[in-house]
Design an enzyme around this catalytic site. Structure first.
Site, mmCIF file in Angstrom:
data_model
loop_
_atom_site.group_PDB
_atom_site.id
_atom_site.type_symbol
_atom_site.label_atom_id
_atom_site.label_comp_id
_atom_site.label_asym_id
_atom_site.label_seq_id
_atom_site.Cartn_x
_atom_site.Cartn_y
_atom_site.Cartn_z
ATOM 1 N N GLU A 61 0.798 -1.226 0.000
ATOM 2 C CA GLU A 61 0.000 0.000 0.000
ATOM 3 C C GLU A 61 0.837 1.287 0.000
ATOM 4 O OE1 GLU A 61 -2.880 -0.194 -0.756
ATOM 5 O OE2 GLU A 61 -3.789 -2.015 0.049
ATOM 6 N N ALA A 200 -6.365 0.487 -7.968
ATOM 7 C CA ALA A 200 -4.966 0.072 -7.811
ATOM 8 C C ALA A 200 -4.549 0.225 -6.363
ATOM 9 C CB ALA A 200 -4.048 0.919 -8.680
ATOM 10 N N ASP A 201 -3.679 -0.679 -5.961
ATOM 11 C CA ASP A 201 -3.038 -0.538 -4.660
ATOM 12 C C ASP A 201 -1.675 0.100 -4.825
ATOM 13 O OD1 ASP A 201 -4.706 -1.970 -2.425
ATOM 14 O OD2 ASP A 201 -4.993 -3.026 -4.304
ATOM 15 N N SER A 202 -0.986 -0.291 -5.877
ATOM 16 C CA SER A 202 0.374 0.185 -6.056
ATOM 17 C C SER A 202 0.677 0.314 -7.546
ATOM 18 C CB SER A 202 1.311 -0.837 -5.418
ATOM 19 O OG SER A 202 2.639 -0.514 -5.701
#
Ligand code: RUB
Length: 307
Positions: A61, A200-202
């Site tokens: 994250e 998206a997380d990353s």
């Protein structure tokens, strides 16, 4: 909320999705700082310790990690030594971070909405607050249909379906294993998807995107079928070190009473290569994944300091 309660809620996914995780964690760091009665270096050491615990609650994250680093750097740059002054700085930096997220959301809602046309079939996966906001804010003016996945093992797709249905949007759910077939041309003309939009997380420096497990297969199927894949995410999710670690979660999430000796790999996320992504809907508009890093460097020079 206390740091330990926030970490518990993040770990058990009571708080889920990159944005909610970052928001709640940073707010709890600010609250922790308000209650801290130590001056100078000791104050900073305690905040660092709390921030490290929050960061480790979810390793995939960057919106959380970058926000924590931002708040810590603001504290270090200050010449104040009194706890009350340091607390005010911490509070201000958290508020600034939350404002950046809000601004990114507002722009993404307007830019993302323009990509959706009346009558579209829009496919999404898991639960992304950014995607949800774009869909809800666009639907009244130009109705479309939403298809989504249930999102095993923890069924975050049900959150998306419930929230969209409450806002009046028509939603059809499929099992995760049915997503690729639905997206393919073989499911029939009426079920042709016009676009995939996921959160998206990353985001890596090359524009690859990490999101809920299953995202890779969905993007691959869409790429093969010639369907555009959009990612809705603030550029603040760019991974500063470009070394993302994919979170492996507890085996029991997949099968509580599993046979002894069964090995389970419970990946929380996977990676969509940049070449499958048509555009990233973010605070800079709709950006090609390979061009995002240069935009981040310009807008947030502190985020990618050594890269
Ligand atoms: C949630 C997920 C979401 C992103 C983006 O996974 O993959 O798509 O976090 O969410 P989990 P948002 O449920 O494991 O946290 O757009 O809200 O930041």
């Amino acid at each position: 909320m206390s740091i330990s309660k926030t970490i518990r809620d993040i770990k058990n996914l009571k708080i889920q999705g990159a944005t909610a995780v970052a928001r709640e964690a940073l707010q709890s760091l600010a609250a922790f700082g308000r209650g801290l009665k130590k001056d100078g270096h000791k104050y900073i050491v305690e905040v660092d310790r709390a921030a490290a615990k929050l960061a480790s609650a979810r390793p995939t994250e960057p919106l959380l990690h970058n926000g924590l680093n931002y708040a810590k750097s603001q504290l270090r740059q200050s010449s104040s030594t009194e706890a009350t002054q340091l607390s005010a700085i911490l509070e201000k930096s958290v508020a600034q971070w939350l404002e950046l997220i809000k601004q990114a959301e507002d722009i993404a809602i307007s830019k993302g909405g323009k990509l959706i046309k009346k009558g579209f079939n829009v496919f999404t996966h898991c639960h992304s607050s950014m995607v949800e906001k774009i869909l809800i804010n666009t639907w009244q003016a130009k109705p479309f249909e939403v298809y989504n996945t249930e999102t095993r093992p923890l069924y975050q797709g049900r959150i998306t379906a419930t929230n969209l249905l409450s806002a009046g949007l028509p939603v059809t759910m499929v099992a995760d294993s049915a997503a690729d077939f639905l997206i393919s041309k073989h499911s029939g003309r009426e079920l042709m998807m016009n676009m995939v939009i996921i959160g998206a997380d990353s985001i890596s420096h090359a524009g690859d995107v990490y999101n809920k497990i299953g995202s890779y297969g969905i993007a691959l199927a869409a790429y093969e079928a010639g369907i555009p894949v959009y990612i809705a995410a603030s550029a603040l999710k760019m991974d500063a070190d470009d070394k993302i670690e994919v979170e492996l979660r507890e085996e029991g999430e997949l099968w509580r009473n599993r046979p002894k000796n069964l090995e389970i790999l419970n990946f929380a996320f996977d990676m969509i290569p940049a070449k499958f992504i048509t555009g990233i809907i973010c605070e800079f508009g709709v950006v090609k994944p390979g061009l995002l890093k240069s935009r981040v460097k310009k807008a947030y020079p502190w985020l990618l300091q050594d890269n």
